[in-house]
Every structure is written in structure tokens, then in C-alpha cells.
Design a protein around this motif. Structure first.
Motif: not given
Length: 309
Positions: A195-203
Motif C-alpha cells: 500500500d502506498g503512493t507512487v513517487l516516480v513513474n518510469y514506464a
């Protein structure tokens, strides 16, 4: 009058500096960051990850194309099915042999009864000895035939079992192969681990992925850890699970305070990081501590914070 104004301004500045430095330790907020990577090679055919999005643990957030692995699994399963057709079934043949055996056993039973009757007739001089000898010979012949039939039944079953074992010995490796392809298929699904928050998306959807390539970074920021540093003289002032005050600078608004709990104290000292201030700046060796703070949305990873014991 001008001199009095300067003294008053200096006094206010000294008070402000004293209040600003009135803390026991300082550091930066951090969280356990997890980098989710591709576990399969192929095109990213679906993907629903966005920076700042809240994701649940075990949620499927994407799919990598695994069509080749699916076809390979189907091929292995088809080969397993073909093995079943190659095995021979002796049930019909066994049925004929068993019927023949039943007839022979019935004939033997009849001859045994006939021998008893003939033997009684011989005693009463109502039958000849040759008739009794003929019955004995027939009984011996039937017993031999029964033994041959029983041996035939055993040989048929033994040969069939040997042949089937040879064919079915290929089944276990094929099942393992199918399981391997299924594992590749499973790894094509991108499962969010926490469970968490997406910090960085690479794709992005449509991109080619390879095993180990990072897809996104996620962290549970509902609570953050303030990693601060204290001197050896401050160690007696703290203990695990101790409640302390944590504050962040809000500029002209002053400080915003949070309740915190000390969850970790390093058991060895280290050189003071250049970016960290301690109460005694002359101290070269300090001890790291972690203070867990519930995040109300204002705290960010990397933000500077101070603590008061």
C-alpha cells in the motif's frame, strides 16, 4: 534615538535566533521506497500507474505481453494429452482371458465332482478303473490349462504396465515444463507489492520491457521517519518508544509541530554528516535515531525536520 532602535533590533534578532536553535536534534524525513521492476520481457500492453496515485497491495497495475509463453504452455499440455492416447488399455483383452479362465475353472470343478462320483462307482464295481484314470488325466490337463491362462493374464498386465510406465515417464518432465511456462505467464502480470503512493513513474504503455527494468517507485508515506542525529551526551535523554515533539519550519507562520515516537536508536556512532546539525556542532561522532511521525499530507520525503525531547 537611532542607537536605541539598533539595540532593540539586535535584541529581537538574538531572541529569534535563540528560539530557532532551540531543538535537540535535526534531520530529514524518509520512507522505505520500493522500486517495482519488470519480471518478464515483452511489450507493456496495459499499464495504469500514475505519479501520486494511491495503490493497494496485491493490485494488478499492468500486463506484459506473454503470448509466446502461453503458446508454449499449450504445446506442453497438448503433448501430455497425447501421451494418454499412446497408453494401451488391456481391459477388453483381460476380460476375454478372464472369461476363458472362468470356463476352465468351472470345467475343473465339474471334473472334481465327476471324479468323486466315479470313485464311488469303482468301489461298487459299477465303473471301471480306466474311467477314473481318464478323469484324473482330464483334471491334470485342466489344471495345466488354468496355470497357463493365469500366466497369460499376468504377462499381459505386466507388459502393459511396463509399456505404459515408459510412455508416462515423459509426463512428469512435461508437467514441469508447463509449470515453468505458467510461472513466466504469472510474471507478466505487474502486481503492486505494498500500500502506498507512487513517487516516480518510469514506464509507459506500449514500451518494450526487459527483466529488471524499473517500472515505478512507490512508498507508504502515511507515516514517515525523521532520521536525526544526536551526540553521545544526549543518549541518556532518550529511549525506544519515547514520545517526542517533531516540528517543521513554516516560514513566517513559525513551526508546525507533530507528535513522534522514537522507533530506532543506532548502537554505534558515526561521523556527523555535513548536512546535519546537532545541538553540539563541535561533536564529530553522533548517533542516528529514527522518529516515526504520522503524515498529515504536509510532510515530504527529504524535508528537513527538528525534534525536541
Amino acid at each position: 534615538m537611532k542607537k536605541a532602535t539598533i539595540i532593540l533590533s539586535t535584541f529581537i534578532l538574538l531572541i529569534a535566533c535563540k528560539q530557532k536553535d532551540n531543538f535537540d536534534a535535526s534531520g530529514n524525513f524518509e520512507a522505505d521506497e520500493v522500486i517495482v521492476s519488470a519480471q518478464q520481457t515483452g511489450e507493456l500492453i496495459s499499464y495504469s500507474v500514475q505519479e501520486g496515485a494511491l495503490l493497494k497491495a496485491n493490485a494488478t497495475v499492468g500486463q506484459i505481453d506473454v503470448k509466446i509463453a502461453e503458446l508454449q504452455k499449450e504445446q506442453a499440455e497438448a503433448t501430455i494429452s497425447a501421451l494418454q492416447q499412446k497408453t494401451s488399455n488391456t481391459s477388453e483383452q483381460d476380460l476375454l482371458v478372464k472369461k476363458q479362465l472362468a470356463v476352465q475353472e468351472a470345467q475343473l470343478d465339474q471334473q472334481l465332482h465327476e471324479r468323486i462320483r466315479t470313485a464311488n462307482l469303482v468301489k461298487a464295481d459299477a465303473a471301471t478303473r480306466k474311467q477314473l484314470d481318464d478323469i484324473d488325466a482330464a483334471i491334470v490337463q485342466l489344471k495345466k490349462q488354468i496355470a497357463v491362462t493365469q500366466q497369460q493374464l499376468f504377462v499381459n498386465n505386466s507388459n502393459n504396465s511396463t509399456q505404459n510406465r515408459s510412455i508416462l515417464s515423459e509426463k512428469a518432465p512435461l508437467e514441469k515444463t508447463a509449470a515453468q511456462f505458467q510461472e513466466q505467464i504469472n510474471k507478466g502480470r505487474i502486481i503492486n507489492p505494498i500500500d502506498g503512493t507512487v513517487l516516480v513513474n518510469y514506464a509507459l504503455k506500449g514500451e518494450m520491457q526487459v527483466v529488471g527494468k524499473p517500472l515505478y517507485k512507490i512508498a507508504n508515506i502515511s507515516t514517515l521517519d525523521l532520521r536525526a542525529y544526536i551526540t553521545g551526551t544526549q543518549l541518556p535523554q532518550i529511549k525506544l518508544n519515547q514520545h517526542v515533539k517533531v516540528r517543521i519550519d513554516q516560514g513566517e507562520k513559525g513551526y508546525k509541530e507533530y507528535p513522534g515516537t522514537i522507533t530506532w536508536i543506532s548502537n554505534k556512532s558515526e561521523f556527523s554528516p555535513k548536512t546535519i546539525q546537532t545541538k553540539d556542532e563541535r561533536a564529530n561522532l553522533v548517533y542516528a535515531i529514527k522518529i516515526k511521525v504520522k503524515n498529515d499530507g504536509y510532510l515530504k520525503i527529504g524535508m528537513y525536520g527538528e525534534t525536541i525531547f
